[in-house]
Design a protein around this motif. Sequence first.
Motif, PDB file in Angstrom:
ATOM      1  N   GLU A   1       0.845  -1.186   0.000  1.00 44.62           N
ATOM      2  CA  GLU A   1       0.000   0.000   0.000  1.00 44.62           C
ATOM      3  C   GLU A   1       0.882   1.238   0.000  1.00 44.62           C
ATOM      4  O   GLU A   1       1.781   1.386   0.813  1.00 44.62           O
ATOM      5  CB  GLU A   1      -0.926   0.018   1.211  1.00 44.62           C
ATOM      6  N   MET A   2       0.604   2.130  -0.950  1.00 42.57           N
ATOM      7  CA  MET A   2       1.387   3.349  -1.096  1.00 42.57           C
ATOM      8  C   MET A   2       0.814   4.432  -0.179  1.00 42.57           C
ATOM      9  O   MET A   2      -0.280   4.290   0.370  1.00 42.57           O
ATOM     10  CB  MET A   2       1.365   3.822  -2.559  1.00 42.57           C
ATOM     11  N   MET A   3       1.555   5.519  -0.033  1.00 39.30           N
ATOM     12  CA  MET A   3       1.138   6.618   0.845  1.00 39.30           C
ATOM     13  C   MET A   3      -0.192   7.235   0.400  1.00 39.30           C
ATOM     14  O   MET A   3      -0.969   7.697   1.218  1.00 39.30           O
ATOM     15  CB  MET A   3       2.214   7.711   0.880  1.00 39.30           C
ATOM     16  N   ASN A   4      -0.481   7.245  -0.900  1.00 43.74           N
ATOM     17  CA  ASN A   4      -1.721   7.839  -1.406  1.00 43.74           C
ATOM     18  C   ASN A   4      -2.889   6.854  -1.400  1.00 43.74           C
ATOM     19  O   ASN A   4      -3.969   7.168  -1.886  1.00 43.74           O
ATOM     20  CB  ASN A   4      -1.513   8.402  -2.811  1.00 43.74           C
ATOM     21  N   GLY A   5      -2.688   5.650  -0.873  1.00 43.51           N
ATOM     22  CA  GLY A   5      -3.750   4.663  -0.780  1.00 43.51           C
ATOM     23  C   GLY A   5      -3.773   3.654  -1.911  1.00 43.51           C
ATOM     24  O   GLY A   5      -4.520   2.677  -1.852  1.00 43.51           O
ATOM     25  N   ASP A   6      -3.010   3.895  -2.976  1.00 43.31           N
ATOM     26  CA  ASP A   6      -2.937   2.936  -4.080  1.00 43.31           C
ATOM     27  C   ASP A   6      -2.288   1.643  -3.596  1.00 43.31           C
ATOM     28  O   ASP A   6      -1.475   1.647  -2.685  1.00 43.31           O
ATOM     29  CB  ASP A   6      -2.105   3.485  -5.235  1.00 43.31           C
ATOM     30  N   LYS A   7      -2.655   0.548  -4.229  1.00 46.42           N
ATOM     31  CA  LYS A   7      -2.026  -0.744  -3.920  1.00 46.42           C
ATOM     32  C   LYS A   7      -1.267  -1.217  -5.148  1.00 46.42           C
ATOM     33  O   LYS A   7      -1.756  -1.088  -6.270  1.00 46.42           O
ATOM     34  CB  LYS A   7      -3.079  -1.772  -3.518  1.00 46.42           C
ATOM     35  N   ARG A   8      -0.077  -1.772  -4.924  1.00 47.67           N
ATOM     36  CA  ARG A   8       0.750  -2.251  -6.022  1.00 47.67           C
ATOM     37  C   ARG A   8       1.189  -3.676  -5.775  1.00 47.67           C
ATOM     38  O   ARG A   8       1.411  -4.083  -4.646  1.00 47.67           O
ATOM     39  CB  ARG A   8       1.989  -1.378  -6.165  1.00 47.67           C
ATOM     40  N   LYS A   9       1.339  -4.400  -6.893  1.00 42.33           N
ATOM     41  CA  LYS A   9       1.911  -5.740  -6.875  1.00 42.33           C
ATOM     42  C   LYS A   9       3.095  -5.731  -7.834  1.00 42.33           C
ATOM     43  O   LYS A   9       3.043  -5.077  -8.869  1.00 42.33           O
ATOM     44  CB  LYS A   9       0.895  -6.785  -7.327  1.00 42.33           C
ATOM     45  N   TYR A  10       4.146  -6.452  -7.470  1.00 41.65           N
ATOM     46  CA  TYR A  10       5.354  -6.485  -8.289  1.00 41.65           C
ATOM     47  C   TYR A  10       5.634  -7.916  -8.731  1.00 41.65           C
ATOM     48  O   TYR A  10       5.411  -8.861  -7.981  1.00 41.65           O
ATOM     49  CB  TYR A  10       6.563  -5.974  -7.500  1.00 41.65           C
ATOM     50  N   VAL A  11       6.141  -8.033  -9.946  1.00 37.09           N
ATOM     51  CA  VAL A  11       6.544  -9.329 -10.462  1.00 37.09           C
ATOM     52  C   VAL A  11       7.744  -9.121 -11.387  1.00 37.09           C
ATOM     53  O   VAL A  11       7.849  -8.096 -12.057  1.00 37.09           O
ATOM     54  CB  VAL A  11       5.380 -10.038 -11.197  1.00 37.09           C
ATOM     55  N   ILE A  12       8.665 -10.054 -11.367  1.00 41.08           N
ATOM     56  CA  ILE A  12       9.841  -9.989 -12.225  1.00 41.08           C
ATOM     57  C   ILE A  12       9.511 -10.745 -13.505  1.00 41.08           C
ATOM     58  O   ILE A  12       9.128 -11.907 -13.465  1.00 41.08           O
ATOM     59  CB  ILE A  12      11.061 -10.614 -11.517  1.00 41.08           C
ATOM     60  N   THR A  13       9.639 -10.066 -14.651  1.00 43.44           N
ATOM     61  CA  THR A  13       9.281 -10.698 -15.921  1.00 43.44           C
ATOM     62  C   THR A  13      10.497 -11.108 -16.745  1.00 43.44           C
ATOM     63  O   THR A  13      10.368 -11.885 -17.679  1.00 43.44           O
ATOM     64  CB  THR A  13       8.415  -9.768 -16.783  1.00 43.44           C
ATOM     65  N   LYS A  14      11.661 -10.579 -16.407  1.00 39.85           N
ATOM     66  CA  LYS A  14      12.868 -10.917 -17.141  1.00 39.85           C
ATOM     67  C   LYS A  14      14.049 -10.843 -16.178  1.00 39.85           C
ATOM     68  O   LYS A  14      14.167  -9.897 -15.414  1.00 39.85           O
ATOM     69  CB  LYS A  14      13.073  -9.946 -18.302  1.00 39.85           C
ATOM     70  N   LEU A  15      14.906 -11.848 -16.231  1.00 39.51           N
ATOM     71  CA  LEU A  15      16.070 -11.878 -15.356  1.00 39.51           C
ATOM     72  C   LEU A  15      17.301 -11.376 -16.113  1.00 39.51           C
ATOM     73  O   LEU A  15      17.522 -11.742 -17.264  1.00 39.51           O
ATOM     74  CB  LEU A  15      16.322 -13.294 -14.847  1.00 39.51           C
ATOM     75  N   PRO A  16      18.117 -10.549 -15.460  1.00 41.44           N
ATOM     76  CA  PRO A  16      19.329 -10.040 -16.098  1.00 41.44           C
ATOM     77  C   PRO A  16      20.446 -11.076 -16.032  1.00 41.44           C
ATOM     78  O   PRO A  16      20.383 -12.018 -15.239  1.00 41.44           O
ATOM     79  CB  PRO A  16      19.683  -8.823 -15.241  1.00 41.44           C
ATOM     80  N   PRO A  17      21.506 -10.898 -16.818  1.00 41.62           N
ATOM     81  CA  PRO A  17      22.639 -11.828 -16.720  1.00 41.62           C
ATOM     82  C   PRO A  17      23.343 -11.710 -15.366  1.00 41.62           C
ATOM     83  O   PRO A  17      23.851 -12.682 -14.844  1.00 41.62           O
ATOM     84  CB  PRO A  17      23.560 -11.432 -17.861  1.00 41.62           C
ATOM     85  N   TYR A  18      23.369 -10.486 -14.815  1.00 40.13           N
ATOM     86  CA  TYR A  18      23.964 -10.247 -13.502  1.00 40.13           C
ATOM     87  C   TYR A  18      22.943  -9.514 -12.651  1.00 40.13           C
ATOM     88  O   TYR A  18      22.392  -8.501 -13.075  1.00 40.13           O
ATOM     89  CB  TYR A  18      25.246  -9.403 -13.618  1.00 40.13           C
ATOM     90  N   LEU A  19      22.707 -10.018 -11.466  1.00 43.01           N
ATOM     91  CA  LEU A  19      21.718  -9.440 -10.570  1.00 43.01           C
ATOM     92  C   LEU A  19      22.429  -8.691  -9.456  1.00 43.01           C
ATOM     93  O   LEU A  19      23.293  -9.246  -8.775  1.00 43.01           O
ATOM     94  CB  LEU A  19      20.847 -10.551  -9.970  1.00 43.01           C
ATOM     95  N   ILE A  20      22.087  -7.425  -9.284  1.00 39.56           N
ATOM     96  CA  ILE A  20      22.650  -6.615  -8.205  1.00 39.56           C
ATOM     97  C   ILE A  20      21.538  -6.341  -7.212  1.00 39.56           C
ATOM     98  O   ILE A  20      20.474  -5.828  -7.579  1.00 39.56           O
ATOM     99  CB  ILE A  20      23.237  -5.298  -8.746  1.00 39.56           C
ATOM    100  N   VAL A  21      21.768  -6.697  -5.959  1.00 36.85           N
ATOM    101  CA  VAL A  21      20.769  -6.512  -4.908  1.00 36.85           C
ATOM    102  C   VAL A  21      21.302  -5.489  -3.915  1.00 36.85           C
ATOM    103  O   VAL A  21      22.405  -5.636  -3.396  1.00 36.85           O
ATOM    104  CB  VAL A  21      20.479  -7.849  -4.176  1.00 36.85           C
ATOM    105  N   HIS A  22      20.527  -4.448  -3.684  1.00 40.83           N
ATOM    106  CA  HIS A  22      20.878  -3.428  -2.696  1.00 40.83           C
ATOM    107  C   HIS A  22      19.844  -3.506  -1.581  1.00 40.83           C
ATOM    108  O   HIS A  22      18.653  -3.380  -1.830  1.00 40.83           O
ATOM    109  CB  HIS A  22      20.866  -2.033  -3.335  1.00 40.83           C
TER     110      HIS A  22
END
Length: 94
Positions: free
Chosen positions: A14-35
Amino acid sequence: FALLTKFDGQTCQEMMNGDKRKYVITKLPPYLIVHIKRFSKNTQQFVEKNPTIVNFPVRNLELGNYTELSEEDKQKGVNTKFHLMSSVQHDGAP
């Protein structure tokens, strides 16, 4: 991994303005960087470090459960496993 549940396509954020979001990964990169964001401001605007210990597999981090690959990528046999190549740790003030 609790760290990746945001990207399962089911979990709502849930975002600050009340919107709701869902996330999905559709393509994987050759190198993944996680922060991983470890610092945040508390209610008094002081910067605090998140004390949560993060455990990450060194080999065979399987991201197939968090992706919706295209049929073309599935037929190609796109690799969904990653190996940890390096890690950076920050010590000191943010």
